[in-house]
Every structure is written in C-alpha cells, then in structure tokens.
Design a protein around this motif. Structure first.
Motif, short mmCIF file in Angstrom:
data_model
loop_
_atom_site.label_atom_id
_atom_site.label_comp_id
_atom_site.label_asym_id
_atom_site.label_seq_id
_atom_site.Cartn_x
_atom_site.Cartn_y
_atom_site.Cartn_z
N LEU A 43 16.09 80.90 51.04
CA LEU A 43 15.46 81.77 52.05
C LEU A 43 14.03 81.37 52.36
N THR A 44 13.26 80.96 51.34
CA THR A 44 11.84 80.68 51.56
C THR A 44 11.57 79.23 52.00
N GLU A 48 4.57 84.09 55.57
CA GLU A 48 3.92 84.38 54.29
C GLU A 48 4.39 85.72 53.71
N ALA A 49 4.56 86.71 54.57
CA ALA A 49 5.02 88.02 54.08
C ALA A 49 6.41 87.91 53.46
N ILE A 50 7.26 87.10 54.05
CA ILE A 50 8.61 86.91 53.50
C ILE A 50 8.54 86.10 52.20
N VAL A 65 15.24 90.11 65.56
CA VAL A 65 16.00 89.44 64.50
C VAL A 65 17.40 89.08 65.00
N GLN A 66 17.83 87.86 64.68
CA GLN A 66 19.16 87.39 65.03
C GLN A 66 19.88 86.95 63.77
N LEU A 67 21.21 87.02 63.79
CA LEU A 67 22.01 86.61 62.64
C LEU A 67 23.13 85.68 63.08
N ASP A 118 7.27 95.71 59.24
CA ASP A 118 8.65 96.10 58.94
C ASP A 118 9.55 94.91 58.64
N VAL A 119 9.13 93.70 59.00
CA VAL A 119 10.03 92.56 58.93
C VAL A 119 10.54 92.29 57.51
N PRO A 120 9.71 92.25 56.46
CA PRO A 120 10.25 92.01 55.12
C PRO A 120 11.31 93.04 54.71
N ASP A 121 11.10 94.33 55.06
CA ASP A 121 12.09 95.36 54.73
C ASP A 121 13.40 95.12 55.48
#
Length: 550
Positions: free
Chosen positions: A407-408, A431-433, A483-485, A507-510
C-alpha cells in the motif's frame, strides 16, 4: 547501455547552443511568451506554480553511475538538492532558474543526456520494463527496440507537432510491467509459431480526462516493420487527429471515434505505402541495436545461502521478500531501492542519495541502474552473496524500506505543491497514508496492493489504474479527494470505478482504512485486493464508507 556516436554528440550540442540563443532572446524580450512556449517545451522546460520545472530524459529508464553523479551535481548546483523520478522513468528538477537551464543542458550533454522531447506535442520518452534483460519471464529484451524507436523519433520532422503529446511503451516479458495498455501505442514483444520475433500492437490507450484501455490492432507485426508500422499509425493520427480542442486531441479519442477496426484499416492502408520503405529495419540494424545491450561479466560463484542471515535479521528477511526479485541468471537477483520512506514525497531523491546509488551500483551492479514506472530505482544485477551488504548500504542511505508492492509503495504526482495544473496537493495525502499504515505486518497481510494519487485529471499519478486511486478535485476553491477502486495497469488492465462523493483531506486515511477493512472481512483465502474487489464489486465498499452514523 546505448553509447552516443559522433552524430549523437553533435546533434545534442547543437540543440543546447540553439536553446541557449533562444533563452537569451526570450530574457532580452525579443521573444514573446507565446513564441518561447513551444521552444522551451521541446527542451523539457515547464513553468510551474512557483518555479520552472525541467524534465530530463532517461531513455527506457536506464542510467549509468556516471550519469547519476552528474545528476547529483546538477541537482546540488542548480536546484535545491533534490530531484524527482516520474512515472515515465524520467527525472525532474523542480527549482532551476530559467537563465541556468542552458548550462544544465550543456552539463547533461557531457554524460550523453538531454531533455529533448520530454514535453510538447511530439513523441515523448519511450518507456519499458525496469527488469528488461534480466527478468525470468522475458520473451525478448525490449531495450534494443526502445533505442531504435528513440533514434527514429528524436527530431523526426513529420512528428514534431502532433495534435497532442504521444507516448510509446514496449514490454518484452509475459508480465506487463510497462503499462502498455494505457499508452498511445503499446508494443508487446512476441514470438510466433515459426519462431519469428515481432510485436502485438495496441493503440489508443491513455489516462487523463478520458481514460481508455488500448485496443489491439495487430496480432503480429514482424520486427523489421516496427518503424514503418509506427510511421503509418503516426501519419494516420497526424492527418485525422483533432487540433481544434486539446482535450479531444489524443489518439485515444480518434480511435474511439472511428472504432478500433476502422482505425486499423486506415493504418493498414497507410502502411501499404511505406511498408518496404527506407525505415524498414535490416537484420544488421537490429543486431547493431542489440550489440549495445550485452550481458555483463557474471560470476560463477555468485550464489549464497541466506537462511541464517534472514533468521538473524528479521528486517533483512522482510527486505528480501519484498525488495528483491528473481533473475534469469542463477546466483543473481534484481534489487529495488525504495524511494518511499515515510515522510518523503514518493520518487524524491537527494543529491547525496543519487551519489550513494551510483556508488552502490559501481560496487554491486556493474555501474548501472534503472528508474521504474513506480518511482523507485532498480539494481538489476546483484550477486546473492552481496545482498546483505547491499541491504546494509541501502539502510544507511534510506533505500531499504521493505514495502515494494504494498500500500505505501504508492505512485504520486508532485500535485499542487508544484504543478500549476493541479487542483489539489498530492504529497500531503501520500504522507498521511504512509503514517497511518506504517505497520509492516499489516501491510504484508494485505498483500500486493497498488495505490496511485493524482492532483488533477491529467492523471500523472495514474490514479485510474491503481487498485485504489485518489484524485484531487477542486470544490469552490477547496481541495477534496475522489476515490476510485478496481484499476489495474497490468495484463488485466482496467479502469477504476468512482466510489461516490469526494472527501476532505483529513478524511482520506479513514476512508482508506474502511476500504481495507471491507477487503480483509470479505476476502477468500490467499485472495488479493483486486481479486476480492472484482468478485464482490464496488457496492460493499460504498455502503461501508457512506454509511450514516446511527
């Protein structure tokens, strides 16, 4: 790797002198912004949000240690001490002064480098597999063909002002690691039943505002007709591509409008005129190109049993598992130096790190490295017996984060911190992720997972083809993130599906955590994220993320 001949040196020096005069005229007020624009773009120079940006060509991602040291020097002397590897395997300087750019180009020419056609409506840097020449699943080494295309396309007068920019990728392995299906032209090397080498040809792929997966227009193109067929495609595009609207000018729009079958017919008709023309490749020319990509002097005693070292050093074992890849030569491995430590913009590298990579390459990998599509660096030829030492040196210089394929290990464009086109910043999201998901045991449990971040619809971060894609959007002057999946840039290429309304930065990390929670809860044994997504669809993720609090 390819070595310049006298013609190459002469041409590049002439271009440097020409651009020096053009820059001097612009700074003196003799050229307008509009007149200078195409001149600077075809020399890789952009005007970004806070400073010029110079994009340096790294053909098919291949660099020598000598070139790395020159890049370190340029980064230190003319910039702020760091540079940025891009998804096109190029290197960008984010802070050069306009008046210094001709001097930078002159210094690049000293080590057989340039910034020609890294921008503008022309054929851009040809990209390929970072493991070319060493991958166990390789059908044929793609680098000689990349070099043939590079020589043919550089300064090609007919294709210097296309309707829009044009990108070509070549893959020589069974596993597509060059994202050929999302390029204007994607070439897959194949061998037919008669044992002849050729190409499967895809056209009309691309991301940006209108993402499209490329269409197969020729099942087998004999290698000698590589350039004549590319010529036919480019001529068809040059003639029929739209020039009235830059958002509809890419070849993907033309292929979609005409239909792949009809477009293929037009190409074949054009090809009939040039098929046996001057650019038909002779076997002598193909062999000449191949002669630059010879095998290094591999050692017979390179193998090593690393069992005890891995048992003693858990971090080394993790690094071996994630950052070390198989090699076609027994006793050798390919090592990925991660440029994704927490707190560093993905793909960024300092001047001292560039010099350290050069030193490591000289000592352990025949003085050669490759820049990757994923914004990392590869040492392609490392002895198994040297892996522990390489790991220790990588640790010292910040390259040993054992997160490749997780993921990172994300792709991320420079975003609003630099780019004048961006709607939102990308680097703070990355960076937050990184900080939220630092637990390596958790990342390894998730398995292979790509996360791509773009700051705008131009999709320099390839968000459309990330398993998880994040796109920065503007809402009344405020930054939000969509966000896309379900995207993929591999053999099973697919475009991600938008989850729904966008989110604020905090909110993105959550949101990512909720996506991962659904995956962990719903996956079958040994099932990777993309497989789970394709099995259960987007709805379970949507329901979890947008569920109203009770």
């Amino acid at each position: 790797m390819y070595v310049y001949d006298s013609y190459d040196h002469h041409i590049v020096r002439e271009r440097v002198a020409q651009f020096r005069r053009q820059t001097e005229r612009y700074l003196a007020g003799d050229l307008t912004d509009e007149e200078f624009l195409p001149l600077r773009l075809q020399n890789g120079l952009y005007i970004q949000r806070v400073a010029p940006m110079l994009r340096i060509a790294v053909p098919y991602g291949l660099l020598s240690s000598r070139q790395l040291r020159k890049l370190a020097h340029i980064t230190r002397e003319y910039d702020k001490g760091y540079a940025h590897f891009t998804t096109r395997q190029n290197l960008q300087l984010n802070w050069p002064q306009l008046e210094d750019v001709p001097d930078i180009l002159a210094e690049l020419a000293e080590v057989e480098m340039h910034a020609i056609q890294t921008s503008g409506n022309c054929i851009r840097n040809v990209t390929s597999d970072q493991f070319a020449g060493v991958a166990p699943d390789e059908i044929t080494d793609p680098r000689p063909y990349c070099e043939i295309i590079r020589q043919w396309s550089t300064f090609h007068p007919e294709f210097a002002f296309l309707p829009r920019k044009f990108k070509i990728a070549v893959c020589g392995s069974a596993q597509d690691r060059a994202a050929i299906l999302v390029h204007d032209i994607g070439l897959q090397l194949v061998v037919n039943d008669a044992g002849e080498t050729g190409f499967r040809v895809y056209v009309g792929g691309g991301l940006g505002r209108t993402p499209v997966i490329g269409s197969l227009i020729r099942e087998f193109l004999p290698e000698q007709h590589l350039l004549t067929y590319l010529e036919a495609i480019l001529r068809t595009y040059n003639l029929l591509g739209r020039r009235d609207n830059k958002f509809k000018a890419r070849i993907k729009i033309l292929v979609k409008a005409t239909g792949p079958e009809e477009f293929a017919k037009k190409v074949e008709a054009e090809w009939a005129h040039v098929r046996d023309g001057e650019t038909t490749l002779t076997q002598t020319e193909i062999e000449r190109a191949k002669s630059f990509f010879t095998l290094p002097q591999y050692q017979a005693d390179a193998a090593a049993d690393l069992t005890a070292l891995k048992a003693e050093h858990k971090a080394f074992a993790r690094w071996i598992e994630r950052n070390v890849k198989d090699h076609k030569r027994p006793g050798y491995k390919a090592v990925i130096l991660s440029l994704k430590p927490t707190g560093v913009a993905p793909g960024d590298v300092t001047d001292t790190q560039l010099e350290a990579i050069a030193d490591i390459a000289d000592q352990y990998s025949f003085g050669e490295v490759r820049a990757t599509h994923e914004q990392n660096v590869v040492l392609a030829d490392v002895r198994e017996a040297d892996l522990f030492e390489v790991w220790q040196k990588a640790k010292t210089h910040g390259f040993a984060t054992p997160n490749i394929g997780t993921l990172t290990d994300m792709i991320c464009c420079p975003g609003g911190d630099f780019c004048s086109l961006a709607n939102a910043k990308s680097i703070p999201i990355a960076e937050a992720i990184q900080r939220r998901f630092e637990d390596m045991d958790y990342l390894y449990d998730l398995g292979d997972l790509t996360l791509n971040i773009s700051g705008c619809m131009n999709a320099c971060g390839h968000h459309h083809v990330g398993h998880i894609g994040i796109l920065g959007v503007d809402k009344k002057g405020e930054e939000f993130y969509q966000v896309q999946l379900g995207g993929s840039a591999s053999n099973d290429a697919s475009l991600g599906t938008v989850l729904g309304p966008s989110f604020g930065r905090d909110d993105v990390p959550d949101v990512i955590q909720k996506i991962l929670d659904v995956y962990v809860e719903r996956r079958l044994q040994e099932e990777l994220f993309l497989d789970t997504y394709r099995r259960i669809g987007v709805q379970p993720f949507k329901e979890r993320i947008y569920a109203k609090a009770s």
